[in-house]
Motif scaffolding. Structure first.
Motif, PDB file in Angstrom:
ATOM      1  N   ASN A 158       8.138   4.890  -8.305  1.00 53.32           N
ATOM      2  CA  ASN A 158       6.737   4.586  -7.978  1.00 53.32           C
ATOM      3  C   ASN A 158       6.458   4.487  -6.482  1.00 53.32           C
ATOM      4  N   ILE A 159       7.446   4.761  -5.638  1.00 51.90           N
ATOM      5  CA  ILE A 159       7.269   4.528  -4.203  1.00 51.90           C
ATOM      6  C   ILE A 159       6.137   5.373  -3.617  1.00 51.90           C
ATOM      7  N   LYS A 160       5.921   6.560  -4.163  1.00 51.26           N
ATOM      8  CA  LYS A 160       4.853   7.413  -3.633  1.00 51.26           C
ATOM      9  C   LYS A 160       3.467   6.977  -4.109  1.00 51.26           C
ATOM     10  N   LEU A 162       2.459   3.937  -3.571  1.00 51.57           N
ATOM     11  CA  LEU A 162       2.178   2.715  -2.820  1.00 51.57           C
ATOM     12  C   LEU A 162       0.739   2.624  -2.314  1.00 51.57           C
ATOM     13  N   PRO A 163       0.138   3.694  -1.761  1.00 51.63           N
ATOM     14  CA  PRO A 163      -1.267   3.566  -1.336  1.00 51.63           C
ATOM     15  C   PRO A 163      -2.184   3.129  -2.482  1.00 51.63           C
ATOM     16  N   ALA A 164      -1.964   3.685  -3.676  1.00 55.94           N
ATOM     17  CA  ALA A 164      -2.788   3.309  -4.831  1.00 55.94           C
ATOM     18  C   ALA A 164      -2.501   1.881  -5.279  1.00 55.94           C
ATOM     19  N   ILE A 165      -1.259   1.437  -5.127  1.00 56.84           N
ATOM     20  CA  ILE A 165      -0.905   0.058  -5.483  1.00 56.84           C
ATOM     21  C   ILE A 165      -1.622  -0.922  -4.561  1.00 56.84           C
ATOM     22  N   ILE A 166      -1.673  -0.598  -3.275  1.00 58.50           N
ATOM     23  CA  ILE A 166      -2.387  -1.453  -2.320  1.00 58.50           C
ATOM     24  C   ILE A 166      -3.871  -1.509  -2.668  1.00 58.50           C
ATOM     25  N   THR A 204       8.435   6.114   5.118  1.00 59.64           N
ATOM     26  CA  THR A 204       7.002   6.387   4.936  1.00 59.64           C
ATOM     27  C   THR A 204       6.295   5.166   4.356  1.00 59.64           C
ATOM     28  N   ALA A 205       6.931   4.518   3.380  1.00 57.12           N
ATOM     29  CA  ALA A 205       6.354   3.321   2.763  1.00 57.12           C
ATOM     30  C   ALA A 205       6.210   2.196   3.783  1.00 57.12           C
ATOM     31  N   ALA A 206       7.216   2.014   4.637  1.00 58.21           N
ATOM     32  CA  ALA A 206       7.165   0.964   5.653  1.00 58.21           C
ATOM     33  C   ALA A 206       5.991   1.185   6.606  1.00 58.21           C
ATOM     34  N   LYS A 207       5.761   2.439   6.977  1.00 60.75           N
ATOM     35  CA  LYS A 207       4.628   2.749   7.860  1.00 60.75           C
ATOM     36  C   LYS A 207       3.307   2.485   7.136  1.00 60.75           C
ATOM     37  N   LEU A 208       3.242   2.821   5.857  1.00 62.33           N
ATOM     38  CA  LEU A 208       2.028   2.561   5.080  1.00 62.33           C
ATOM     39  C   LEU A 208       1.711   1.062   5.025  1.00 62.33           C
ATOM     40  N   VAL A 209       2.748   0.245   4.844  1.00 61.60           N
ATOM     41  CA  VAL A 209       2.545  -1.198   4.790  1.00 61.60           C
ATOM     42  C   VAL A 209       2.015  -1.722   6.118  1.00 61.60           C
ATOM     43  N   GLU A 210       2.612  -1.279   7.211  1.00 56.27           N
ATOM     44  CA  GLU A 210       2.162  -1.751   8.523  1.00 56.27           C
ATOM     45  C   GLU A 210       0.711  -1.353   8.787  1.00 56.27           C
ATOM     46  N   ASP A 211       0.352  -0.127   8.435  1.00 56.76           N
ATOM     47  CA  ASP A 211      -1.028   0.322   8.639  1.00 56.76           C
ATOM     48  C   ASP A 211      -1.992  -0.474   7.757  1.00 56.76           C
ATOM     49  N   ALA A 212      -1.593  -0.731   6.514  1.00 54.77           N
ATOM     50  CA  ALA A 212      -2.454  -1.476   5.591  1.00 54.77           C
ATOM     51  C   ALA A 212      -2.617  -2.926   6.035  1.00 54.77           C
ATOM     52  N   ARG A 213      -1.573  -3.520   6.573  1.00 52.16           N
ATOM     53  CA  ARG A 213      -1.679  -4.890   7.080  1.00 52.16           C
ATOM     54  C   ARG A 213      -2.774  -4.995   8.139  1.00 52.16           C
ATOM     55  N   LYS A 214      -2.854  -4.005   8.996  1.00 47.92           N
ATOM     56  CA  LYS A 214      -3.866  -4.018  10.061  1.00 47.92           C
ATOM     57  C   LYS A 214      -5.254  -3.765   9.502  1.00 47.92           C
ATOM     58  N   SER A 215      -5.368  -2.766   8.653  1.00 49.13           N
ATOM     59  CA  SER A 215      -6.698  -2.398   8.147  1.00 49.13           C
ATOM     60  C   SER A 215      -7.266  -3.423   7.167  1.00 49.13           C
ATOM     61  N   LEU A 216      -6.376  -4.168   6.496  1.00 49.33           N
ATOM     62  CA  LEU A 216      -6.821  -5.135   5.484  1.00 49.33           C
ATOM     63  C   LEU A 216      -6.695  -6.580   5.954  1.00 49.33           C
ATOM     64  N   GLU A 217      -6.480  -6.779   7.237  1.00 52.32           N
ATOM     65  CA  GLU A 217      -6.362  -8.145   7.766  1.00 52.32           C
ATOM     66  C   GLU A 217      -7.622  -8.946   7.441  1.00 52.32           C
ATOM     67  N   GLY A 218      -7.418 -10.123   6.879  1.00 53.86           N
ATOM     68  CA  GLY A 218      -8.540 -10.956   6.461  1.00 53.86           C
ATOM     69  C   GLY A 218      -8.965 -10.715   5.025  1.00 53.86           C
ATOM     70  N   THR A 219      -8.462  -9.627   4.419  1.00 52.02           N
ATOM     71  CA  THR A 219      -8.782  -9.310   3.026  1.00 52.02           C
ATOM     72  C   THR A 219      -7.570  -9.492   2.122  1.00 52.02           C
ATOM     73  N   LEU A 220      -6.422  -8.974   2.577  1.00 49.67           N
ATOM     74  CA  LEU A 220      -5.213  -8.994   1.765  1.00 49.67           C
ATOM     75  C   LEU A 220      -4.002  -9.230   2.659  1.00 49.67           C
TER      76      LEU A 220
END
Length: 361
Positions: A158-160, A162-166, A204-220
């Motif tokens: 399921n690693i690919k 991850l964007p949908a899981i977020i 790739t997953a690690a980069k996705l997490v870091e990007d999502a942390r920034k874009s979703l700060e204050g939400t998730l």
């Protein structure tokens, strides 16, 4: 006597579970229902934990909702002064049961998911209808006003996604998402060749997490537990052996971590025979790898010795056969290359069948 204070109790109330997840951290030899601690003993354990200074309890399993006394146990933990977190598959959690649990003192719910696509998620969980039940459980948790964490165990299957899981965690109204790459203990090590992702996919997953942390700060809020097989330095397993967490198994054994029972030559005290305080402060098993005196080189004298506390003892044993050696996740370990080679071989194995978790093996 130790001056250390445990901050949390992981209460494995049962090993019974309707799901058959092939990465379950429970041991291969699962505890039967007739061996489980009774309500009265668990109540004393909660009180002991609070007296020791613990602040929270994770009501876990297996699936804790299969305990008929789950509301009574939740209330006992609440009355002891512990923050209560239910770690559940979500199967069996509905509006009625959640209302009862909240009235008993439940503070937080963590729901595990296997993926986004219902068919594939149910296949991994080995349980038809699980994905639908989880979505409904998340809905009632949010409607009830309780804090919600989504735990997504990440592996090759399921690693690919991850964007949908977020996106799913945001859609469900979770405040926190745990992106938890499989840790290879229990059933996971038996299925390692089917679960290990390629290193490139992890990066790739690690980069996705870091990007999502920034874009979703204050939400998730997103926690990221990386796979040790691709690490350069080990993590402080459970905050360090016997330093922050006490695990109590369904049959009452007190462990420094959930996989410690896999280590040979250890006699783990049982809460049926001794108080939690006695075990925490004087148990030989809890003292075995506490602190730094036990450490071999290169851990001994390392500037990270009191950061990672030598890493994972169970992983050291699983890979090297010696629980007292350097965790192979560390790049300074002489076994580090072996660990990487194992990961590479497993990721390229092409094996896609699972040995599903179940009582009786």
């Amino acid at each position: 006597m130790t001056e250390l204070t445990p901050i949390g109790l992981l209460a494995e109330l049962t090993h019974r579970c309707p799901l058959g997840c092939p990465y379950c951290s429970n041991p291969l030899e699962l505890t039967r229902a007739n061996q489980e601690l009774d309500t009265k003993t668990w109540t004393r354990v909660f009180e002991d934990a609070a007296s020791l200074g613990a602040m929270h309890v994770h009501l876990s399993g297996g699936e804790p909702l299969v305990r008929k006394d789950i509301a009574e146990l939740t209330n006992a933990a609440h009355l002891a002064g512990l923050y209560t977190n239910l770690i559940t598959s979500g199967v069996g959690l509905n509006a009625q049961s959640l209302t009862e649990l909240r009235a008993a003192g439940l503070d937080h719910v963590q729901i595990s998911i296997q993926g986004v696509d219902p068919t594939r998620a149910d296949a991994i969980a080995h349980f038809k209808g699980g994905a639908k039940a989880k979505r409904e459980a998340a809905r009632v948790v949010v409607e009830e006003g309780l804090a919600l964490t989504i735990n997504a165990v990440i592996h090759r299957g399921n690693i690919k996604d991850l964007p949908a899981i977020i996106d799913l965690a945001v859609e469900w109204g979770a405040g926190r998402l745990e992106v938890a790459h499989v840790q290879y203990h229990g059933w996971a090590i038996a299925n390692r060749a089917s679960l290990m992702p390629a290193r490139e996919d992890f990066l790739t997953a690690a980069k996705l997490v870091e990007d999502a942390r920034k874009s979703l700060e204050g939400t998730l809020v997103i926690d990221h537990v990386i796979p040790d097989y691709y690490a350069e330095r080990p993590k402080a397993c459970m905050g360090g052996w016997g330093r922050q967490v006490i695990v109590v198994t369904p049959d009452g054994r007190a462990l420094p971590c959930h996989a410690a029972a896999t280590l040979p030559g250890f006699a783990f005290d049982n809460v049926k025979d001794r108080s939690l305080a006695e075990i925490w402060e004087t148990s030989e098993a809890f003292q075995k790898f506490r602190g730094t005196a036990w450490m071999p080189k290169p851990c001994q004298g390392c500037d990270r010795a009191e950061i990672d506390w030598g890493g994972c003892r169970c992983q050291a044993f699983a890979i090297t056969g010696n629980a007292a050696t350097t965790d192979p996740a560390c790049a300074l370990s002489p076994e580090h290359t072996k660990l990487r080679e194992m990961a590479t071989a497993d990721a390229a194995s092409g094996i896609s069948t699972y040995r599903f978790r179940r009582i009786g093996g």
